[in-house]
Design a protein around this motif. Structure first.
Motif, short mmCIF file in Angstrom:
data_model
loop_
_atom_site.label_atom_id
_atom_site.label_comp_id
_atom_site.label_asym_id
_atom_site.label_seq_id
_atom_site.Cartn_x
_atom_site.Cartn_y
_atom_site.Cartn_z
N LYS A 90 -48.82 -5.97 -26.27
CA LYS A 90 -50.29 -5.60 -26.17
C LYS A 90 -50.69 -4.33 -26.92
N CYS A 97 -52.42 -1.97 -26.38
CA CYS A 97 -52.53 -0.55 -25.62
C CYS A 97 -50.88 -0.23 -25.39
N SER A 133 -57.34 -4.64 -26.50
CA SER A 133 -57.34 -5.38 -25.58
C SER A 133 -57.59 -4.77 -24.45
N ASP A 134 -57.47 -5.16 -23.24
CA ASP A 134 -57.65 -4.49 -21.93
C ASP A 134 -56.05 -3.84 -21.92
N CYS A 135 -56.02 -2.52 -21.08
CA CYS A 135 -54.80 -1.88 -20.97
C CYS A 135 -54.20 -2.07 -19.70
N ALA A 136 -54.49 -3.21 -19.09
CA ALA A 136 -53.80 -3.50 -17.76
C ALA A 136 -52.44 -3.77 -18.08
#
Length: 131
Positions: free
Chosen positions: A67, A69, A109-112
């Motif tokens: 990812k 993040c 992207s989201d950092c989930a």
């Protein structure tokens, strides 16, 4: 006359080599690079999906993807019935290539965080993640 003939042949050969040179130095577009990554990902998933298990001790998982993040996109579930060294090397190579892609193209992207399985189990000859 001979010299001009040879000069013409030499010039023709130079133009031929220039016209048909290898394009390995031409950078890929973002779409081309993404398509290569997706093909590689499919190849890895096909190898993992070809695995079968007879007992839970044969089931494993590995962080898969990179990812922007940080951290993996998911966890790949597989059994030791396949060439585990080859799979792990492919996943490591894929993760590095995706990280490079993310940096080169400033992907976001989201950092989930992807949820890591707490364990894996063998059900009907298939490794299954337990969360």
């Amino acid at each position: 006359m001979k010299n001009s003939f040879f000069a013409a042949i030499l010039l023709l050969l130079c133009f031929s080599f220039t016209a048909f040179q290898c394009d390995d130095d031409v950078p890929l577009t973002q779409g081309e690079e993404l398509a290569r990554l997706q093909d590689f990902k499919s190849e890895i998933e096909a190898l993992a999906n070809a695995s079968v298990c007879n007992e839970t001790s044969e089931c494993k998982f590995i962080a898969f993807g990179s990812k922007p993040c940080g951290g993996p996109w998911s966890y790949l579930i597989y059994s030791t019935s396949i060439d585990v060294s080859a799979l792990e090397a492919m996943v490591q190579d894929y993760n590095a290539k995706e990280q490079t892609y993310n940096q080169r193209w400033s992907v976001v992207s989201d950092c989930a965080l992807a949820q890591q399985p707490s364990s894996v189990t063998c059900e009907n000859n298939t490794c299954v993640a337990v969360y």
